[in-house]
Scaffold this active site. Structure first.
Site, PDB file in Angstrom:
ATOM      1  N   LYS A 154       0.851  -1.201   0.000  1.00 28.56           N
ATOM      2  CA  LYS A 154       0.000   0.000   0.000  1.00 28.56           C
ATOM      3  C   LYS A 154       0.884   1.248   0.000  1.00 28.56           C
ATOM      4  O   LYS A 154       1.528   1.558   0.993  1.00 28.56           O
ATOM      5  CB  LYS A 154      -0.899   0.048   1.244  1.00 28.56           C
ATOM      6  N   GLU A 229       9.658   1.140  10.868  1.00 27.83           N
ATOM      7  CA  GLU A 229      10.689   2.170  10.623  1.00 27.83           C
ATOM      8  C   GLU A 229       9.994   3.503  10.845  1.00 27.83           C
ATOM      9  O   GLU A 229       9.139   3.896  10.050  1.00 27.83           O
ATOM     10  CB  GLU A 229      11.225   2.097   9.190  1.00 27.83           C
ATOM     11  N   CYS A 263      13.610  10.465   7.404  1.00 28.68           N
ATOM     12  CA  CYS A 263      13.676  10.019   8.799  1.00 28.68           C
ATOM     13  C   CYS A 263      15.109  10.041   9.318  1.00 28.68           C
ATOM     14  O   CYS A 263      15.330  10.071  10.519  1.00 28.68           O
ATOM     15  CB  CYS A 263      13.049   8.640   8.962  1.00 28.68           C
ATOM     16  N   GLU A 356      10.174  15.633  15.564  1.00 25.42           N
ATOM     17  CA  GLU A 356      10.595  15.499  14.168  1.00 25.42           C
ATOM     18  C   GLU A 356       9.849  16.543  13.344  1.00 25.42           C
ATOM     19  O   GLU A 356       8.621  16.541  13.302  1.00 25.42           O
ATOM     20  CB  GLU A 356      10.254  14.094  13.672  1.00 25.42           C
TER      21      GLU A 356
HETATM   22  P1  TAP Z   1       1.712   8.328   8.384  1.00 24.82           P
HETATM   23  O1  TAP Z   1       0.371   8.841   8.692  1.00 24.82           O
HETATM   24  O2  TAP Z   1       2.454   7.579   9.397  1.00 24.82           O
HETATM   25  O3  TAP Z   1       1.546   7.458   7.037  1.00 24.82           O
HETATM   26  C1  TAP Z   1       2.472   6.499   6.578  1.00 24.82           C
HETATM   27  C2  TAP Z   1       1.711   5.399   5.832  1.00 24.82           C
HETATM   28  O4  TAP Z   1       0.817   4.744   6.733  1.00 24.82           O
HETATM   29  C3  TAP Z   1       0.833   5.890   4.685  1.00 24.82           C
HETATM   30  O5  TAP Z   1       0.783   4.911   3.672  1.00 24.82           O
HETATM   31  C4  TAP Z   1      -0.522   6.023   5.365  1.00 24.82           C
HETATM   32  O6  TAP Z   1      -1.610   5.991   4.485  1.00 24.82           O
HETATM   33  C5  TAP Z   1      -0.518   4.811   6.262  1.00 24.82           C
HETATM   34  N1  TAP Z   1      -1.425   4.900   7.410  1.00 24.82           N
HETATM   35  C6  TAP Z   1      -1.904   6.013   8.012  1.00 24.82           C
HETATM   36  N2  TAP Z   1      -2.727   5.685   9.026  1.00 24.82           N
HETATM   37  C7  TAP Z   1      -2.776   4.334   9.068  1.00 24.82           C
HETATM   38  C8  TAP Z   1      -3.450   3.393   9.899  1.00 24.82           C
HETATM   39  N3  TAP Z   1      -4.227   3.778  10.901  1.00 24.82           N
HETATM   40  N4  TAP Z   1      -3.271   2.078   9.668  1.00 24.82           N
HETATM   41  C9  TAP Z   1      -2.469   1.661   8.672  1.00 24.82           C
HETATM   42  N5  TAP Z   1      -1.820   2.502   7.845  1.00 24.82           N
HETATM   43  C10 TAP Z   1      -1.950   3.831   8.050  1.00 24.82           C
HETATM   44  O7  TAP Z   1       2.633   9.493   7.918  1.00 24.82           O
HETATM   45  P2  TAP Z   1       2.187  10.775   7.104  1.00 24.82           P
HETATM   46  O8  TAP Z   1       0.810  11.238   7.373  1.00 24.82           O
HETATM   47  O9  TAP Z   1       2.485  10.460   5.710  1.00 24.82           O
HETATM   48  O10 TAP Z   1       3.166  11.846   7.713  1.00 24.82           O
HETATM   49  C11 TAP Z   1       2.937  12.415   9.008  1.00 24.82           C
HETATM   50  C12 TAP Z   1       4.241  12.615   9.728  1.00 24.82           C
HETATM   51  O11 TAP Z   1       4.876  11.341   9.905  1.00 24.82           O
HETATM   52  C13 TAP Z   1       5.270  13.420   8.959  1.00 24.82           C
HETATM   53  O12 TAP Z   1       5.090  14.765   9.115  1.00 24.82           O
HETATM   54  C14 TAP Z   1       6.556  12.905   9.541  1.00 24.82           C
HETATM   55  O13 TAP Z   1       6.861  13.560  10.732  1.00 24.82           O
HETATM   56  C15 TAP Z   1       6.259  11.478   9.820  1.00 24.82           C
HETATM   57  N6  TAP Z   1       6.750  10.578   8.768  1.00 24.82           N
HETATM   58  C16 TAP Z   1       7.837   9.873   9.044  1.00 24.82           C
HETATM   59  C17 TAP Z   1       8.343   9.034   8.083  1.00 24.82           C
HETATM   60  C18 TAP Z   1       9.530   8.249   8.377  1.00 24.82           C
HETATM   61  S1  TAP Z   1      10.283   7.446   7.209  1.00 24.82           S
HETATM   62  N7  TAP Z   1      10.011   8.184   9.571  1.00 24.82           N
HETATM   63  C19 TAP Z   1       7.737   8.906   6.838  1.00 24.82           C
HETATM   64  C20 TAP Z   1       6.584   9.643   6.599  1.00 24.82           C
HETATM   65  C21 TAP Z   1       6.102  10.467   7.597  1.00 24.82           C
HETATM   66  P3  TAP Z   1      -2.189   7.377   3.844  1.00 24.82           P
HETATM   67  O14 TAP Z   1      -1.293   7.678   2.729  1.00 24.82           O
HETATM   68  O15 TAP Z   1      -3.542   7.053   3.387  1.00 24.82           O
HETATM   69  O16 TAP Z   1      -2.169   8.390   4.906  1.00 24.82           O
END
Ligand code: TAP
Length: 452
Positions: A154, A229, A263, A356
């Site tokens: 996904k 991660e 990250c 972060e």
């Molecule tokens: P998340 O909300 O954590 O999303 C990451 C992935 O998980 C996306 O594919 C998301 O789908 C999915 N997801 C969200 N809620 C879920 C749930 N309840 N059950 C299963 N899967 C779920 O991150 P984001 O919204 O993209 O970013 C928010 C913050 O997270 C950023 O500002 C940053 O601080 C942090 N972040 C950290 C990393 C790493 S590598 N450490 C990467 C991305 C973000 P959707 O696309 O539909 O939301």
């Protein structure tokens, strides 16, 4: 099915509209993956390896197309996007070497023979964030496939285009139908179903620590295997005996690369007090020189943030009282731009030191001595990456051992090599990806005793 718009973050234009799968559609994909599992795990390891190599070759042949898709969908610079597509190819080639090396043990026992096997888990669900859509997907699906599992991937709702293309390339390369499927849609629907569906035996999640905790709690209901991660707040520690010119010239790229949406971003620069002012003098032109703009231009070093909402979130970290040392540049006009920003925190409780940001904002602060540097570096709930700049080999090793972090580099800022392990201490994650043990993380060890 509902649908979601894909936006080019450098232009704010709608690129396309993508279907968002329902729970029923997700269940159907999981059922197909389950059915495809028997044939995939029964293949001779060498045949599985050959198919993964062909998948790698298909990615290589499509590299420029994949890279351009990522420029358009995620705003990545073309240089980075080419590296990312190349990383998928390399991870697939490396993983192709694993099926034939999933060796068990023969353990001496009395009265028989004792052997161990590394059995595939079954269906693996891989949930990918928007910051590095291609590599993060491959770090999950390639070793999982190598170990004989089938995969449902996904992508993030904001960045599905390269994942969809990778699904097509897998089929073109000859992977059997349904061994590797891509299901686009919401995390709360598709991703959540990976957590609750009993046929999904492992969830690989990369993303925010907050969602990672929910996923871990959900997986606990079925004692489901999980690799996480998550976030980071990594330190770039510069000692007075370091090559200051090099440390200052490279520091911007260790945090502003991918517009800080990394990250592993070294978002805290710790500088020994005796060279603090000199370091800032050297850092300023390096930050102002970062070329921010059109990500499709090969000369560009930093693109936009992923979305308007994320830009607002990053901007929210800069308060009226925040002491800004200096900033770089950003283009005018459409696009989710944010200039590289260097701040000087005034208190250890400053959010810019504890949370972060996931944007191009770096905090620079002084330390007194080695013990103080280690204390500050570890003063965070995270532990993903970090850099240590010094000319003293003993100090480099002492500090590397003392910093609570999964990936450290000395006199460099690299964090990722596909043949070495990657993952976090503390709340930065659970388990390791990449490296020689990558496929093991997608198996159960079975112990068999045969009486003789
Ligand atoms: P998340 O909300 O954590 O999303 C990451 C992935 O998980 C996306 O594919 C998301 O789908 C999915 N997801 C969200 N809620 C879920 C749930 N309840 N059950 C299963 N899967 C779920 O991150 P984001 O919204 O993209 O970013 C928010 C913050 O997270 C950023 O500002 C940053 O601080 C942090 N972040 C950290 C990393 C790493 S590598 N450490 C990467 C991305 C973000 P959707 O696309 O539909 O939301």
């Amino acid at each position: 099915m509902t649908s979601a718009q894909v936006i080019n973050p450098a232009t704010e234009e709608v690129v396309t509209t993508i279907e968002a799968a329902s729970e029923a559609a997700t269940d159907a994909a999981i059922a197909r993956a389950q059915q495809a599992g028997a044939g995939w795990r029964a293949l001779a390891p060498g045949d599985r390896a050959r198919l993964l190599r062909r998948f790698a070759d298909a990615v290589d042949a499509d590299l420029e197309h994949l890279a351009r898709l990522e420029v358009t969908n995620a705003g990545h610079t073309i240089g980075n996007a080419r590296w990312e597509a190349g990383n998928v190819r390399d991870v697939l080639h490396y993983s192709a070497g694993l099926p034939e090396r999933l060796l068990g043990n023969q353990i001496p026992v009395a009265g028989g023979v004792n052997i161990t096997f590394h059995e595939p888990l079954g269906v693996v669900g891989v949930i990918v964030p928007w910051n590095f859509p291609m590599p993060i997907a491959a770090w999950g699906f390639a070793p999982a496939l190598a170990a004989g599992n089938t995969v449902v991937l996904k992508p993030a709702e904001l960045t599905p285009l390269t994942a969809i293309r990778l699904g097509e390339l897998a089929l073109e390369a000859g992977l059997p139908e349904n061994v590797f499927q891509v299901v686009t849609g919401k995390g709360s629907v598709v991703g959540q179903r990976f957590v609750t569906h009993p046929a999904v035996r492992k969830v690989v999640f990369t993303g925010s620590t907050e969602v990672g905790k929910q996923i871990m709690a959900g997986c606990a209901q079925q004692v489901k295997r999980v690799t996480l991660e998550l976030g980071g707040k990594s330190a770039n520690v510069v000692f007075a005996d370091a090559d200051l010119e090099r440390a200052a010239a490279t520091a911007p790229y260790a945090v502003f690369d991918n517009a800080g949406q990394d990250c592993c971003a070294r978002s805290r620069i710790l500088v020994q007090r005796s060279v603090f002012d000199r370091f800032l003098e050297l850092l300023e032109p390096a930050v102002k020189g970062v070329r921010v703009g059109d990500p499709g231009d090969a000369a560009t070093e930093m693109g936009p943030l992923i979305s308007a909402a994320h830009r607002d979130q990053v901007a929210g970290f800069i308060e009226p009282s925040t002491k800004i040392a200096f900033t770089g540049t950003r283009p005018d006009g459409p696009g989710f731009w944010f200039a590289p920003t260097v701040v000087l925190p005034t208190s250890p409780a400053d959010r810019l030191l504890t949370e972060e940001v996931f944007g191009p904002v770096v905090a620079v602060l002084p330390f007194e001595d080695e013990a103080d540097a280690i204390r500050i570096a570890n003063d965070t709930e995270y532990g993903l990456s970090g850099s240590i700049w010094t000319s003293d080999v003993g100090r480099a090793l002492r500090v590397s051992r003392a910093v609570e972090s999964g990936n450290l580099s000395v006199n460099s800022h690299s964090s990722v090599r596909y043949w070495t392990p990657f993952g976090g201490f503390k709340q930065s994650g659970l388990g390791r990806e990449l490296g020689p043990d990558a496929a093991r993380a997608f198996t159960e060890t079975k112990n068999v005793f045969i009486a003789t």
